[in-house]
Write an enzyme that holds these catalytic residues in place. Structure first.
Site, PDB file in Angstrom:
ATOM      1  N   LYS A 113       0.820  -1.215   0.000  1.00  0.00           N
ATOM      2  CA  LYS A 113       0.000   0.000   0.000  1.00  0.00           C
ATOM      3  C   LYS A 113       0.852   1.263   0.000  1.00  0.00           C
ATOM      4  O   LYS A 113       0.408   2.305  -0.473  1.00  0.00           O
ATOM      5  CB  LYS A 113      -0.975  -0.017   1.166  1.00  0.00           C
ATOM      6  CG  LYS A 113      -2.050  -1.090   0.976  1.00  0.00           C
ATOM      7  CD  LYS A 113      -3.171  -1.013   1.965  1.00  0.00           C
ATOM      8  CE  LYS A 113      -4.280  -1.984   1.608  1.00  0.00           C
ATOM      9  NZ  LYS A 113      -3.866  -3.408   1.714  1.00  0.00           N
TER      10      LYS A 113
HETATM   11  C1  LIG Z   1      -4.496  -4.481   1.130  1.00  0.00           C
HETATM   12  C2  LIG Z   1      -3.759  -5.781   1.060  1.00  0.00           C
HETATM   13  C3  LIG Z   1      -4.145  -6.815   0.180  1.00  0.00           C
HETATM   14  C4  LIG Z   1      -5.374  -6.706  -0.705  1.00  0.00           C
HETATM   15  O1  LIG Z   1      -5.227  -5.767  -1.716  1.00  0.00           O
HETATM   16  P1  LIG Z   1      -6.523  -5.217  -2.512  1.00  0.00           P
HETATM   17  O2  LIG Z   1      -6.017  -4.089  -3.306  1.00  0.00           O
HETATM   18  O3  LIG Z   1      -7.502  -4.804  -1.455  1.00  0.00           O
HETATM   19  O4  LIG Z   1      -7.035  -6.345  -3.347  1.00  0.00           O
HETATM   20  C5  LIG Z   1      -3.378  -7.958   0.129  1.00  0.00           C
HETATM   21  N1  LIG Z   1      -2.296  -8.118   0.938  1.00  0.00           N
HETATM   22  C6  LIG Z   1      -1.892  -7.152   1.790  1.00  0.00           C
HETATM   23  C7  LIG Z   1      -0.718  -7.404   2.649  1.00  0.00           C
HETATM   24  C8  LIG Z   1      -2.600  -5.950   1.891  1.00  0.00           C
HETATM   25  O5  LIG Z   1      -2.214  -5.006   2.770  1.00  0.00           O
END
Ligand SMILES: *Cc1c(COP(=O)(O)O)cnc(C)c1O
Length: 469
Positions: A113
């Site tokens: 993220k």
């Molecule tokens: C947010 C997240 C996901 C999921 O990603 P999306 O964009 O919501 O599909 C998967 N793994 C981790 C570690 C995350 O923080």
């Protein structure tokens, strides 16, 4: 480039406007009017660019209301080795069985993220500064999103963050990451309750239109268009790193929850990046796997949503999914509106008649992984390749192994580092996950948090007290 809503009820807006907007006024999601097409000559010219240069070229197509020199400066400030740990920003590794791993988790909070959120922080500061506005971001988190938002917004002018989390429910690592921030513009509020209570408070405060306007309340949730488009960049970068020439194809396997990450893959593919398949990996919360297998979308209730050892994928409905369905429906906003009315009524929808198109034309396939699969995959990747992967990334690798065809060049997206999920790593390997430099003694640092009952009025009073009039 203009942006429209998936539900058809928004006058076209420019990038800087959708940047600061949450949902569109009609409840839909912002989408570019069309996808810029990248031809072979441009792909060739992009192959050897640095991450920041590539990001500047791609984002420039979508954010054409920001002067080029300003955008270049923002992107160069964001995608630096000092922030992401390596000059490549997203290094690529090959595992013993040939599956490749695109590292997206070397940013400040050790999860993918950061790739988008770090850009968002710099974009917010820039656009707010130019407009003479300020923004008070109110959010609810059970882990990754809150810390990524705080590390992106810390020290930024014109932005404050008020982040609600359920008291005592995050891991010690996650708590320490968020609560040890000493920046004046970051406020952590631990709510006596569950994650849903935190989310309800955010909704209640946002529903108070007078308060929302008076205190410029905003959000940074995963449906933000700028977050999605920032993620498009690493699909291009990963493609170039995994191939020797632009004649080759690559498939991406993506651990998925709210469909934001893989939605960026869909957009990259729609722009002409030579992507073969987009492999969606879910955990036991398999609403997306069910859709890609059957064509039926059946969002779950909160009670049906399971708490798993890949918690960032524990979702009941996928908030960015509407963007793909908009494309699948030939961009017919009326049809999307009808489908989501059916979701709102608790029924979901059935697009099984389009199953072949979803796989053949859009390249989507999916698979599912369980707690036992995660543990087994973490062990095997450690034993065979000497790499410790986190539980979410393990879900992706497990599904990639199940679905990979002969000769298929598969890139798995790493979505977090294992240090964030020590408990599961200990269960799998009997030892702690490796900790990156700079995170030693994190839990011993001084923490700053305000504990409060689950009461929207108290949160409003706290915001009022901390926003200088
Ligand atoms: C947010 C997240 C996901 C999921 O990603 P999306 O964009 O919501 O599909 C998967 N793994 C981790 C570690 C995350 O923080």
């Amino acid at each position: 480039m203009n942006y429209i809503s998936t539900r058809g009820g928004m006058a076209p807006l420019r990038f800087s406007d959708v940047l600061l907007q949450g949902l569109a006024p009609d409840g839909g999601l912002a989408m570019p009017e069309s996808y810029p097409q990248i031809d072979r000559a441009r792909l060739d010219a992009w192959r050897d660019l640095s991450y920041a240069e590539l990001a500047f070229n791609i984002l420039g197509l979508f954010a054409d209301d920001i002067p080029a020199d300003d955008l270049r400066a923002i992107v160069e400030r964001t995608y630096r080795a000092e922030v992401f740990g390596a000059a490549e920003i997203t290094p690529l590794k090959t595992l013993s069985d040939g599956i490749k791993l695109l590292e997206l988790s070397n940013g400040p909070t050790l999860a993918f993220k950061d790739m988008a959120m770090q850009l968002l922080g710099n974009l917010f500061e820039y656009v707010l500064g130019r407009r003479g506005q300020s923004l008070n971001i109110l959010g609810a988190t059970s882990g990754d999103t809150g810390s990524a938002a705080e590390y992106a917004m810390r020290g930024k002018r014109n932005v404050r963050v008020f982040m609600l989390s359920p008291e005592g429910r995050m891991s010690a690592f996650q708590r320490a990451q968020m609560f040890s921030l000493a920046d004046d513009n970051i406020h952590n509020i631990a709510i006596r309750g569950m994650f849903d209570d935190c989310q309800d408070i955010v909704k209640a405060v946002s529903a108070d239109a007078g308060f929302k306007t008076a205190f410029s309340i905003g959000t940074v949730n995963s449906i933000n268009w700028a977050r999605v488009v920032a993620q498009v960049v690493y699909y291009f970068k990963g493609y170039f790193a995994a191939t020797a020439s632009n004649d080759e194809k690559v498939s991406f396997c993506v651990p998925s929850g709210n469909f934001g990450n893989v939605c960026a893959g869909h957009i990259a593919r729609s722009m002409g990046l030579p992507v073969d398949r987009l492999i969606v990996a879910t955990n036991e919360n398999d609403v997306l796997d069910e859709f890609f297998r059957s064509g039926r979308y059946r969002p779950r209730s909160g009670a049906e949503t399971r708490v798993t050892s890949s918690p960032s994928m524990d979702i009941s409905k996928a908030s960015n999914f509407e963007r793909f369905i908009f494309d699948l429906c030939g961009r017919d906003a009326g049809e999307v509106k009808a489908l989501w009315a059916s979701v709102a009524s608790g029924q979901g929808f059935d697009l099984s008649a389009r199953r072949e198109e979803i796989a053949e034309r859009y390249g989507f396939v999916s698979g599912r992984s369980t707690h036992a699969d995660r543990l087994e995959t973490i062990r095997r990747v450690d034993a065979d390749s000497g790499v410790v992967v986190d539980p979410h990334t393990a879900d992706g690798i497990k599904v990639a192994r199940d679905l990979r065809r002969d000769g298929e060049n598969v890139v798995c997206l790493e979505t977090a580092l294992p240090a964030k999920f020590s408990e599961t790593i200990r269960e799998a390997l009997g030892r702690d996950a490796p900790r990156p430099d700079g995170f030693e003694g994190l839990e011993q640092r001084e923490q700053r948090v305000t504990v409060m009952d689950a009461d929207a009025e108290r949160v409003k009073a706290f915001i009022r007290d901390h926003v200088a009039a």
